[in-house]
Design a protein around this motif. Structure first.
Motif, PDB file in Angstrom:
ATOM      1  N   ALA A   1       0.606  -1.383  -0.121  1.00  0.00           N
ATOM      2  CA  ALA A   1      -0.012   0.023  -0.099  1.00  0.00           C
ATOM      3  C   ALA A   1       0.853   1.210   0.216  1.00  0.00           C
ATOM      4  O   ALA A   1       0.752   2.236  -0.543  1.00  0.00           O
ATOM      5  CB  ALA A   1      -1.153  -0.123   1.359  1.00  0.00           C
ATOM      6  N   THR A   2       1.981   1.264   0.794  1.00  0.00           N
ATOM      7  CA  THR A   2       2.714   2.406   0.816  1.00  0.00           C
ATOM      8  C   THR A   2       3.521   2.749  -0.556  1.00  0.00           C
ATOM      9  O   THR A   2       3.672   3.983  -0.825  1.00  0.00           O
ATOM     10  CB  THR A   2       3.927   2.208   1.943  1.00  0.00           C
ATOM     11  N   MET A   3       3.969   1.388  -1.248  1.00  0.00           N
ATOM     12  CA  MET A   3       4.335   1.747  -2.717  1.00  0.00           C
ATOM     13  C   MET A   3       3.211   2.131  -3.470  1.00  0.00           C
ATOM     14  O   MET A   3       3.951   3.078  -4.198  1.00  0.00           O
ATOM     15  CB  MET A   3       5.109   0.193  -2.897  1.00  0.00           C
ATOM     16  N   GLN A   4       2.127   1.792  -3.415  1.00  0.00           N
ATOM     17  CA  GLN A   4       1.295   2.314  -4.538  1.00  0.00           C
ATOM     18  C   GLN A   4       0.956   3.787  -4.257  1.00  0.00           C
ATOM     19  O   GLN A   4       0.933   4.434  -4.942  1.00  0.00           O
ATOM     20  CB  GLN A   4      -0.188   1.553  -4.143  1.00  0.00           C
ATOM     21  N   GLN A   5       1.091   4.138  -2.789  1.00  0.00           N
ATOM     22  CA  GLN A   5       0.831   5.671  -2.406  1.00  0.00           C
ATOM     23  C   GLN A   5       1.873   6.532  -3.022  1.00  0.00           C
ATOM     24  O   GLN A   5       2.155   7.461  -3.581  1.00  0.00           O
ATOM     25  CB  GLN A   5       0.822   5.933  -0.990  1.00  0.00           C
ATOM     26  N   ILE A   6       3.306   5.952  -3.016  1.00  0.00           N
ATOM     27  CA  ILE A   6       4.551   6.524  -3.579  1.00  0.00           C
ATOM     28  C   ILE A   6       4.325   6.624  -5.010  1.00  0.00           C
ATOM     29  O   ILE A   6       4.604   7.899  -5.596  1.00  0.00           O
ATOM     30  CB  ILE A   6       5.938   5.479  -3.133  1.00  0.00           C
ATOM     31  N   ILE A   7       3.805   5.836  -5.846  1.00  0.00           N
ATOM     32  CA  ILE A   7       3.744   5.793  -7.277  1.00  0.00           C
ATOM     33  C   ILE A   7       2.769   6.925  -7.553  1.00  0.00           C
ATOM     34  O   ILE A   7       2.839   7.765  -8.372  1.00  0.00           O
ATOM     35  CB  ILE A   7       3.416   4.612  -7.757  1.00  0.00           C
ATOM     36  N   ALA A   8       1.589   6.614  -6.861  1.00  0.00           N
ATOM     37  CA  ALA A   8       0.509   7.747  -7.154  1.00  0.00           C
ATOM     38  C   ALA A   8       0.811   9.132  -6.829  1.00  0.00           C
ATOM     39  O   ALA A   8       0.354  10.044  -7.678  1.00  0.00           O
ATOM     40  CB  ALA A   8      -0.587   7.179  -6.153  1.00  0.00           C
ATOM     41  N   ALA A   9       1.501   9.438  -5.783  1.00  0.00           N
ATOM     42  CA  ALA A   9       2.075  10.763  -5.340  1.00  0.00           C
ATOM     43  C   ALA A   9       2.924  11.360  -6.533  1.00  0.00           C
ATOM     44  O   ALA A   9       2.874  12.629  -6.804  1.00  0.00           O
ATOM     45  CB  ALA A   9       2.681  10.783  -4.186  1.00  0.00           C
ATOM     46  N   GLN A  10       3.847  10.389  -7.091  1.00  0.00           N
ATOM     47  CA  GLN A  10       4.574  10.944  -8.163  1.00  0.00           C
ATOM     48  C   GLN A  10       3.908  11.102  -9.394  1.00  0.00           C
ATOM     49  O   GLN A  10       4.241  11.985 -10.267  1.00  0.00           O
ATOM     50  CB  GLN A  10       5.783   9.971  -8.617  1.00  0.00           C
ATOM     51  N   VAL A  11       2.754  10.534  -9.899  1.00  0.00           N
ATOM     52  CA  VAL A  11       2.085  10.753 -10.993  1.00  0.00           C
ATOM     53  C   VAL A  11       1.240  12.256 -10.618  1.00  0.00           C
ATOM     54  O   VAL A  11       1.208  13.038 -11.503  1.00  0.00           O
ATOM     55  CB  VAL A  11       0.952   9.647 -11.290  1.00  0.00           C
ATOM     56  N   ARG A  12       0.718  12.027  -9.595  1.00  0.00           N
ATOM     57  CA  ARG A  12       0.097  13.592  -9.324  1.00  0.00           C
ATOM     58  C   ARG A  12       0.956  14.650  -9.498  1.00  0.00           C
ATOM     59  O   ARG A  12       0.737  15.633 -10.014  1.00  0.00           O
ATOM     60  CB  ARG A  12      -0.716  13.592  -7.714  1.00  0.00           C
ATOM     61  N   ARG A  13       2.057  14.655  -8.922  1.00  0.00           N
ATOM     62  CA  ARG A  13       3.111  15.591  -8.955  1.00  0.00           C
ATOM     63  C   ARG A  13       3.490  15.821 -10.352  1.00  0.00           C
ATOM     64  O   ARG A  13       3.816  16.958 -10.721  1.00  0.00           O
ATOM     65  CB  ARG A  13       4.322  15.192  -8.202  1.00  0.00           C
ATOM     66  N   ALA A  14       3.558  14.989 -11.243  1.00  0.00           N
ATOM     67  CA  ALA A  14       3.959  15.025 -12.652  1.00  0.00           C
ATOM     68  C   ALA A  14       3.048  15.881 -13.377  1.00  0.00           C
ATOM     69  O   ALA A  14       3.130  16.444 -14.456  1.00  0.00           O
ATOM     70  CB  ALA A  14       4.177  13.789 -13.241  1.00  0.00           C
ATOM     71  N   LEU A  15       1.608  15.621 -13.040  1.00  0.00           N
ATOM     72  CA  LEU A  15       0.410  16.336 -13.684  1.00  0.00           C
ATOM     73  C   LEU A  15       0.118  17.612 -13.124  1.00  0.00           C
ATOM     74  O   LEU A  15      -0.607  18.258 -13.639  1.00  0.00           O
ATOM     75  CB  LEU A  15      -0.645  15.279 -13.500  1.00  0.00           C
ATOM     76  N   ARG A  16       1.062  18.447 -12.284  1.00  0.00           N
ATOM     77  CA  ARG A  16       0.627  19.450 -11.841  1.00  0.00           C
ATOM     78  C   ARG A  16       0.754  20.595 -12.910  1.00  0.00           C
ATOM     79  O   ARG A  16       1.680  20.412 -13.679  1.00  0.00           O
ATOM     80  CB  ARG A  16       1.493  20.002 -10.704  1.00  0.00           C
TER      81      ARG A  16
END
Length: 116
Positions: A101-116
């Motif tokens: 779950a933590t790894m999934q959150q890490i990936i999701a946070a990086q995708v959100r960051r890239a889409l800003r």
């Protein structure tokens, strides 16, 4: 009163940013897993712990953590071996399940960051 809004959607740019964010997220996620698993690797001289690596294939967006010693598999699979406190067999499998779950959150946070 009527308002009109025009939206221009650049699919290519969005897909590119999503992919780069995903690749960075996968890299950070496997590095996180490597760090957690290193804390559980059976340790005698530290060779097994130092052999751990995290790699990412950006074309397929897959990551891997591996330990590269002749005895890495036996240390991982043989539940009858004795280990120091806090160190154990399944030193990679257990953290993978616990940290998913933590790894999934890490990936999701990086995708959100890239889409800003």
């Amino acid at each position: 009163m009527t308002q009109h809004v025009r939206i221009r959607w650049n699919t290519q740019a969005v897909e590119g940013r999503t992919r780069s964010g995903s690749a960075r997220g996968v890299r950070l996620a496997v590095e996180h897993l490597l760090q957690v698993s290193r804390a559980r690797v059976p340790i005698e001289e530290g060779t097994l712990e130092r052999s751990g690596t995290a790699t990412v294939d950006e074309s397929s967006l897959t990551g891997a953590v591996a330990y590269d010693t002749p005895y890495a598999v036996r240390q991982h699979e043989d539940m009858t071996l004795r280990h120091d406190s806090g160190r154990s067999a399944k030193y990679l499998e257990q953290p993978l399940g616990e940290e998913a779950a933590t790894m999934q959150q890490i990936i999701a946070a990086q995708v959100r960051r890239a889409l800003r």
